[in-house]
Design a protein around this motif. Structure first.
Motif, mmCIF file in Angstrom:
data_model
loop_
_atom_site.group_PDB
_atom_site.id
_atom_site.type_symbol
_atom_site.label_atom_id
_atom_site.label_comp_id
_atom_site.label_asym_id
_atom_site.label_seq_id
_atom_site.Cartn_x
_atom_site.Cartn_y
_atom_site.Cartn_z
ATOM 1 N N LEU A 95 0.827 -1.210 0.000
ATOM 2 C CA LEU A 95 0.000 0.000 0.000
ATOM 3 C C LEU A 95 0.859 1.258 0.000
ATOM 4 C CD1 LEU A 95 -2.869 -0.911 2.477
ATOM 5 C CD2 LEU A 95 -2.970 -0.767 -0.012
ATOM 6 N N ILE A 96 1.958 1.218 0.741
ATOM 7 C CA ILE A 96 2.872 2.368 0.759
ATOM 8 C C ILE A 96 3.496 2.570 -0.618
ATOM 9 C CG2 ILE A 96 5.069 3.198 1.709
ATOM 10 C CD1 ILE A 96 4.215 1.879 4.364
ATOM 11 N N ALA A 97 3.891 1.484 -1.267
ATOM 12 C CA ALA A 97 4.475 1.587 -2.609
ATOM 13 C C ALA A 97 3.469 2.152 -3.594
ATOM 14 C CB ALA A 97 4.964 0.216 -3.066
ATOM 15 N N ALA A 98 2.217 1.706 -3.510
ATOM 16 C CA ALA A 98 1.178 2.225 -4.407
ATOM 17 C C ALA A 98 0.916 3.702 -4.143
ATOM 18 C CB ALA A 98 -0.092 1.409 -4.244
ATOM 19 N N ALA A 99 0.895 4.098 -2.877
ATOM 20 C CA ALA A 99 0.668 5.503 -2.535
ATOM 21 C C ALA A 99 1.812 6.380 -3.025
ATOM 22 C CB ALA A 99 0.497 5.653 -1.025
ATOM 23 N N ILE A 100 3.031 5.908 -2.877
ATOM 24 C CA ILE A 100 4.181 6.677 -3.370
ATOM 25 C C ILE A 100 4.114 6.806 -4.889
ATOM 26 C CG2 ILE A 100 6.702 6.639 -3.640
ATOM 27 C CD1 ILE A 100 6.834 5.413 -0.828
ATOM 28 N N GLY A 101 3.726 5.737 -5.562
ATOM 29 C CA GLY A 101 3.562 5.811 -7.013
ATOM 30 C C GLY A 101 2.507 6.818 -7.427
ATOM 31 N N GLY A 102 1.409 6.871 -6.679
ATOM 32 C CA GLY A 102 0.376 7.857 -6.973
ATOM 33 C C GLY A 102 0.830 9.280 -6.727
ATOM 34 N N LEU A 103 1.612 9.479 -5.674
ATOM 35 C CA LEU A 103 2.119 10.821 -5.382
ATOM 36 C C LEU A 103 3.169 11.266 -6.401
ATOM 37 C CD1 LEU A 103 2.397 10.751 -1.490
ATOM 38 C CD2 LEU A 103 0.736 11.984 -2.891
ATOM 39 N N VAL A 104 4.005 10.344 -6.817
ATOM 40 C CA VAL A 104 5.022 10.675 -7.822
ATOM 41 C C VAL A 104 4.358 11.004 -9.160
ATOM 42 C CG1 VAL A 104 6.941 9.691 -9.147
ATOM 43 C CG2 VAL A 104 6.852 9.382 -6.686
ATOM 44 N N ALA A 105 3.188 10.429 -9.399
ATOM 45 C CA ALA A 105 2.491 10.653 -10.668
ATOM 46 C C ALA A 105 1.991 12.085 -10.818
ATOM 47 C CB ALA A 105 1.327 9.680 -10.793
ATOM 48 N N LEU A 106 1.762 12.778 -9.719
ATOM 49 C CA LEU A 106 1.251 14.156 -9.823
ATOM 50 C C LEU A 106 2.213 15.096 -10.560
ATOM 51 C CD1 LEU A 106 -0.420 14.498 -6.327
ATOM 52 C CD2 LEU A 106 -1.562 14.492 -8.540
ATOM 53 N N PRO A 107 3.466 15.235 -10.126
ATOM 54 C CA PRO A 107 4.353 16.132 -10.884
ATOM 55 C C PRO A 107 4.699 15.586 -12.271
ATOM 56 C CG PRO A 107 5.555 15.112 -9.071
ATOM 57 C CD PRO A 107 4.116 14.742 -8.907
ATOM 58 N N VAL A 108 4.783 14.269 -12.400
ATOM 59 C CA VAL A 108 5.069 13.692 -13.715
ATOM 60 C C VAL A 108 3.957 14.055 -14.694
ATOM 61 C CG1 VAL A 108 5.330 11.526 -14.985
ATOM 62 C CG2 VAL A 108 6.483 11.832 -12.791
ATOM 63 N N THR A 109 2.712 13.952 -14.247
ATOM 64 C CA THR A 109 1.574 14.304 -15.090
ATOM 65 C C THR A 109 1.622 15.767 -15.495
ATOM 66 O OG1 THR A 109 0.209 12.624 -14.032
ATOM 67 C CG2 THR A 109 -0.940 14.372 -15.194
ATOM 68 N N TYR A 110 1.959 16.626 -14.552
ATOM 69 C CA TYR A 110 2.044 18.052 -14.854
ATOM 70 C C TYR A 110 3.068 18.326 -15.947
ATOM 71 C CZ TYR A 110 3.183 22.973 -14.408
ATOM 72 O OH TYR A 110 3.442 24.294 -14.692
ATOM 73 N N PHE A 111 4.261 17.740 -15.818
ATOM 74 C CA PHE A 111 5.308 18.010 -16.797
ATOM 75 C C PHE A 111 4.995 17.399 -18.160
ATOM 76 C CE2 PHE A 111 7.916 18.556 -12.856
ATOM 77 C CZ PHE A 111 8.158 19.908 -13.037
ATOM 78 N N VAL A 112 4.373 16.232 -18.173
ATOM 79 C CA VAL A 112 4.006 15.614 -19.449
ATOM 80 C C VAL A 112 2.919 16.438 -20.139
ATOM 81 C CG1 VAL A 112 2.955 13.585 -20.507
ATOM 82 C CG2 VAL A 112 4.732 13.298 -18.789
ATOM 83 N N ALA A 113 1.894 16.853 -19.397
ATOM 84 C CA ALA A 113 0.826 17.660 -19.985
ATOM 85 C C ALA A 113 1.354 19.009 -20.471
ATOM 86 C CB ALA A 113 -0.289 17.862 -18.966
ATOM 87 N N LYS A 114 2.251 19.602 -19.696
ATOM 88 C CA LYS A 114 2.840 20.884 -20.104
ATOM 89 C C LYS A 114 3.655 20.721 -21.383
ATOM 90 C CE LYS A 114 5.716 24.567 -18.191
ATOM 91 N NZ LYS A 114 5.007 25.745 -18.518
ATOM 92 N N ALA A 115 4.397 19.635 -21.491
ATOM 93 C CA ALA A 115 5.199 19.406 -22.693
ATOM 94 C C ALA A 115 4.300 19.200 -23.910
ATOM 95 C CB ALA A 115 6.104 18.205 -22.493
ATOM 96 N N ILE A 116 3.189 18.501 -23.731
ATOM 97 C CA ILE A 116 2.281 18.277 -24.849
ATOM 98 C C ILE A 116 1.633 19.586 -25.279
ATOM 99 C CG2 ILE A 116 0.096 17.183 -25.508
ATOM 100 C CD1 ILE A 116 0.938 14.774 -23.815
ATOM 101 N N VAL A 117 1.176 20.395 -24.332
ATOM 102 C CA VAL A 117 0.496 21.653 -24.658
ATOM 103 C C VAL A 117 1.474 22.643 -25.279
ATOM 104 C CG1 VAL A 117 -0.653 23.653 -23.641
ATOM 105 C CG2 VAL A 117 -1.328 21.350 -22.978
ATOM 106 N N ASP A 118 2.701 22.703 -24.779
ATOM 107 C CA ASP A 118 3.691 23.650 -25.295
ATOM 108 C C ASP A 118 4.135 23.321 -26.717
ATOM 109 O OD1 ASP A 118 3.537 25.131 -23.004
ATOM 110 O OD2 ASP A 118 5.389 24.347 -22.131
#
Length: 61
Positions: free
Chosen positions: A36-59
């Motif tokens: 559960l801790i590993a899954a939660a860390i993966g979900g938290l790490v996904a937040l900034p990764v998603t931001y940078f990927v979406a920003k790169a696509i939009v830019d």
């Protein structure tokens, strides 16, 4: 950009959470709490990764 980020987050979060769970299982952590801790860390790490990927696509458009 928020709609794109929402769609990307659903894909990125599941991928990272699954990868972190596989890494935890590989290291020998096979009880509920470490998984559960590993899954939660993966979900938290996904937040900034998603931001940078979406920003790169939009830019690039």
């Amino acid at each position: 950009m928020t709609r794109l980020a929402g769609m990307l987050f659903s894909l990125i979060a599941t991928t990272l959470a699954g990868s972190f769970i596989v890494a935890a299982l590989t290291m020998g952590y096979d009880t509920l709490q470490p998984l559960l801790i590993a899954a939660a860390i993966g979900g938290l790490v996904a937040l900034p990764v998603t931001y940078f990927v979406a920003k790169a696509i939009v830019d690039n458009n």
